[in-house]
Write a protein that holds these residues in place. Structure first.
Motif, PDB file in Angstrom:
ATOM      1  N   ALA A  23      21.519  35.721   2.377  1.00 30.72           N
ATOM      2  CA  ALA A  23      20.870  34.640   2.271  1.00 30.72           C
ATOM      3  C   ALA A  23      19.687  34.355   3.300  1.00 30.72           C
ATOM      4  N   ALA A  24      19.913  34.601   4.436  1.00 34.55           N
ATOM      5  CA  ALA A  24      19.015  34.557   5.472  1.00 34.55           C
ATOM      6  C   ALA A  24      17.679  35.453   5.224  1.00 34.55           C
ATOM      7  N   ALA A  25      17.929  36.786   4.755  1.00 33.34           N
ATOM      8  CA  ALA A  25      16.791  37.553   4.352  1.00 33.34           C
ATOM      9  C   ALA A  25      16.233  37.243   3.107  1.00 33.34           C
ATOM     10  N   ARG A  26      16.887  36.732   2.069  1.00 36.54           N
ATOM     11  CA  ARG A  26      16.397  36.088   0.903  1.00 36.54           C
ATOM     12  C   ARG A  26      15.227  35.204   1.096  1.00 36.54           C
ATOM     13  N   LEU A  27      15.583  34.020   2.088  1.00 32.89           N
ATOM     14  CA  LEU A  27      14.749  32.887   2.389  1.00 32.89           C
ATOM     15  C   LEU A  27      13.852  33.232   3.681  1.00 32.89           C
ATOM     16  N   HIS A  28      13.745  34.359   4.023  1.00 36.03           N
ATOM     17  CA  HIS A  28      13.069  34.998   5.338  1.00 36.03           C
ATOM     18  C   HIS A  28      13.280  33.723   6.315  1.00 36.03           C
ATOM     19  N   VAL A  29      14.546  33.763   6.726  1.00 33.33           N
ATOM     20  CA  VAL A  29      14.933  32.849   7.893  1.00 33.33           C
ATOM     21  C   VAL A  29      15.834  33.815   8.789  1.00 33.33           C
ATOM     22  N   THR A  30      16.154  33.343  10.154  1.00 35.21           N
ATOM     23  CA  THR A  30      17.282  34.137  10.523  1.00 35.21           C
ATOM     24  C   THR A  30      18.638  33.813  10.489  1.00 35.21           C
ATOM     25  N   ALA A  31      19.372  34.598  10.860  1.00 33.60           N
ATOM     26  CA  ALA A  31      20.756  34.425  10.603  1.00 33.60           C
ATOM     27  C   ALA A  31      21.447  33.343  11.111  1.00 33.60           C
ATOM     28  N   PRO A  32      21.081  32.761  12.317  1.00 36.75           N
ATOM     29  CA  PRO A  32      21.449  31.897  12.970  1.00 36.75           C
ATOM     30  C   PRO A  32      20.992  30.544  12.435  1.00 36.75           C
ATOM     31  N   ALA A  33      19.720  30.408  11.919  1.00 35.37           N
ATOM     32  CA  ALA A  33      19.232  29.240  11.210  1.00 35.37           C
ATOM     33  C   ALA A  33      19.826  29.186   9.987  1.00 35.37           C
ATOM     34  N   MET A  34      20.454  30.327   9.226  1.00 40.18           N
ATOM     35  CA  MET A  34      21.090  30.192   7.936  1.00 40.18           C
ATOM     36  C   MET A  34      22.507  29.656   8.335  1.00 40.18           C
ATOM     37  N   SER A  35      23.192  30.121   9.369  1.00 44.40           N
ATOM     38  CA  SER A  35      24.575  29.482   9.776  1.00 44.40           C
ATOM     39  C   SER A  35      24.417  28.110   9.802  1.00 44.40           C
ATOM     40  N   ARG A  36      23.415  27.524  10.518  1.00 47.25           N
ATOM     41  CA  ARG A  36      23.473  26.045  10.760  1.00 47.25           C
ATOM     42  C   ARG A  36      23.266  25.633   9.417  1.00 47.25           C
ATOM     43  N   SER A  37      22.608  26.257   8.476  1.00 41.43           N
ATOM     44  CA  SER A  37      22.435  25.445   7.149  1.00 41.43           C
ATOM     45  C   SER A  37      23.444  25.382   6.395  1.00 41.43           C
ATOM     46  N   LEU A  38      24.456  26.380   6.511  1.00 40.59           N
ATOM     47  CA  LEU A  38      25.680  26.460   5.868  1.00 40.59           C
ATOM     48  C   LEU A  38      26.701  25.298   6.632  1.00 40.59           C
ATOM     49  N   GLY A  39      26.522  25.169   7.933  1.00 40.32           N
ATOM     50  CA  GLY A  39      27.431  24.098   8.434  1.00 40.32           C
ATOM     51  C   GLY A  39      26.861  22.675   7.936  1.00 40.32           C
ATOM     52  N   ARG A  40      25.720  22.506   7.611  1.00 38.90           N
ATOM     53  CA  ARG A  40      25.096  21.376   7.312  1.00 38.90           C
ATOM     54  C   ARG A  40      25.838  21.009   5.774  1.00 38.90           C
ATOM     55  N   ILE A  41      25.627  22.129   4.911  1.00 38.83           N
ATOM     56  CA  ILE A  41      26.066  22.175   3.663  1.00 38.83           C
ATOM     57  C   ILE A  41      27.544  21.538   3.338  1.00 38.83           C
ATOM     58  N   ARG A  42      28.320  22.270   4.359  1.00 39.24           N
ATOM     59  CA  ARG A  42      29.785  22.133   4.421  1.00 39.24           C
ATOM     60  C   ARG A  42      30.036  20.609   4.986  1.00 39.24           C
ATOM     61  N   ARG A  43      29.451  20.055   5.792  1.00 37.00           N
ATOM     62  CA  ARG A  43      29.559  18.728   6.161  1.00 37.00           C
ATOM     63  C   ARG A  43      29.144  17.661   5.038  1.00 37.00           C
ATOM     64  N   THR A  44      28.097  18.114   4.469  1.00 39.93           N
ATOM     65  CA  THR A  44      27.529  17.243   3.206  1.00 39.93           C
ATOM     66  C   THR A  44      28.554  17.215   2.145  1.00 39.93           C
ATOM     67  N   THR A  45      29.010  18.566   1.742  1.00 44.23           N
ATOM     68  CA  THR A  45      29.683  18.564   0.650  1.00 44.23           C
ATOM     69  C   THR A  45      31.189  18.247   0.878  1.00 44.23           C
ATOM     70  N   GLY A  46      31.741  18.524   2.142  1.00 44.28           N
ATOM     71  CA  GLY A  46      33.111  18.361   2.395  1.00 44.28           C
ATOM     72  C   GLY A  46      34.005  19.571   1.773  1.00 44.28           C
ATOM     73  N   ASP A  47      33.307  20.689   1.522  1.00 41.47           N
ATOM     74  CA  ASP A  47      33.899  21.921   1.160  1.00 41.47           C
ATOM     75  C   ASP A  47      33.095  23.082   2.010  1.00 41.47           C
ATOM     76  N   GLN A  48      34.110  24.306   2.190  1.00 42.13           N
ATOM     77  CA  GLN A  48      33.872  25.474   2.883  1.00 42.13           C
ATOM     78  C   GLN A  48      32.763  26.168   2.279  1.00 42.13           C
ATOM     79  N   ILE A  49      32.667  26.365   0.954  1.00 40.78           N
ATOM     80  CA  ILE A  49      31.563  26.937   0.381  1.00 40.78           C
ATOM     81  C   ILE A  49      31.968  28.453   0.364  1.00 40.78           C
TER      82      ILE A  49
END
Length: 301
Positions: A23-49
């Motif tokens: 996902a990070a490569a697809r959106l041209h961001v770093t892996a740590p940045a994508m990990s932070r986005s995943l964390g925010r998504i999990r907190r927002t949805t209440g699901d691990q995704i």
């Protein structure tokens, strides 16, 4: 709840790629940045995704259920924020409202409709009558295009001159003034007249021009449209002063005679007007081009 649309793009990439790195490569961001986005998504949805299963990650049942919806929502958002610059006339379905002077509708409306139907059969045109009052429909978006002799003064209204035409006199065949090829200002003033006025005005610029010559005329009636006014001339000795180009076909059909107006008056202009909100609307730009052509063709003999 504060929503970040970037999370929608990140969620779509995560569900499509099935990994943080992909996902990070697809959106041209770093892996740590994508990990932070995943964390925010999990907190927002209440699901691990995505959950780790061995060396890979597996989407949760919730993630699988919303995958198509997320992809469609992202597509819709991209369409709103970055609309396509292409215009597919074959599939365009839209209704345009046009408020044109009645004579312009009669003369140029059929040509415009034929051109529209040939290129975009899904487009419909609504020609509506002009009002006796100045109305804000153009500014409110209720009217797409206006065509008449009035140049709008509002700064947010665009206006383009598409031509002009001189005023002439229309009289019945056999009218006393039709025996000669010219009419003097005195003869013109001595006759009785019908004015064309949506507001019912008994005087206009013609009376001002006569006044400079020390002459006055008698206007015995007004009519709201040129078509109605011309009917008054068919069985009487009344004079109708009308734009030559816009009434040429009507005068011929009614068997009337056209005489030159014996006054120095500027030609009657024709303006095409629209609100600035449509400057970059491709369908509206296309329609304006066809309307401009149809209105210009009215000058052809």
């Amino acid at each position: 709840m504060q929503l970040d649309l970037n999370l929608l793009a990140a969620l779509d990439a995560l569900l499509e790629e099935g990994s943080v790195a992909g996902a990070a490569a697809r959106l041209h961001v770093t892996a740590p940045a994508m990990s932070r986005s995943l964390g925010r998504i999990r907190r927002t949805t209440g699901d691990q995704i995505l959950v780790r299963t061995g060396r890979t990650m597996t989407p949760t049942p919730y993630a699988i259920a919303v995958r198509e919806q997320v992809h469609e929502l992202l597509h819709q958002v991209q369409g709103v924020l970055a609309p396509s610059r292409a215009l597919d006339l074959a599939t365009l379905e839209r209704t345009f409202t046009l408020r044109w002077h009645d004579s312009l509708v009669a003369l140029s409306g059929p040509a415009l409709l034929a051109a529209v139907r040939a290129e975009a059969p899904g487009v419909r045109l609504r020609f509506v009558a002009e009002s006796s009052l100045d109305t804000p429909e153009l500014r409110r978006g209720e009217v797409d295009l206006e065509a008449n002799a009035n140049r709008p003064s509002a700064p947010d209204i665009r206006a383009e001159s598409v031509g002009e035409t001189r005023l002439v006199i229309a009289v019945r065949q056999g009218h006393p003034l039709a025996r000669g090829r010219t009419v003097t200002a005195e003869q013109y003033a001595a006759a009785e007249h019908v004015n064309v006025s949506r507001r019912g005005n008994l005087a206009n610029a013609i009376d001002d021009a006569l006044g400079t010559l020390g002459l006055t005329r008698r206007v015995v009636a007004t009519a709201p449209t040129e078509a109605a006014a011309l009917e008054f001339a068919r069985g009487s000795d009344l004079l109708i002063s009308v734009p030559e180009a816009t009434t040429r076909s009507a005068v011929t059909d009614l068997g009337l005679v056209v005489l030159p107006l014996p006054l120095e008056l500027p030609s009657a202009p024709v303006y095409l007007s629209w609100h600035q909100r449509y400057d970059t609307d491709h369908a509206h730009t296309w329609l304006r081009g066809l309307a401009r052509t149809a209105l210009t063709m009215r000058e052809a003999p």
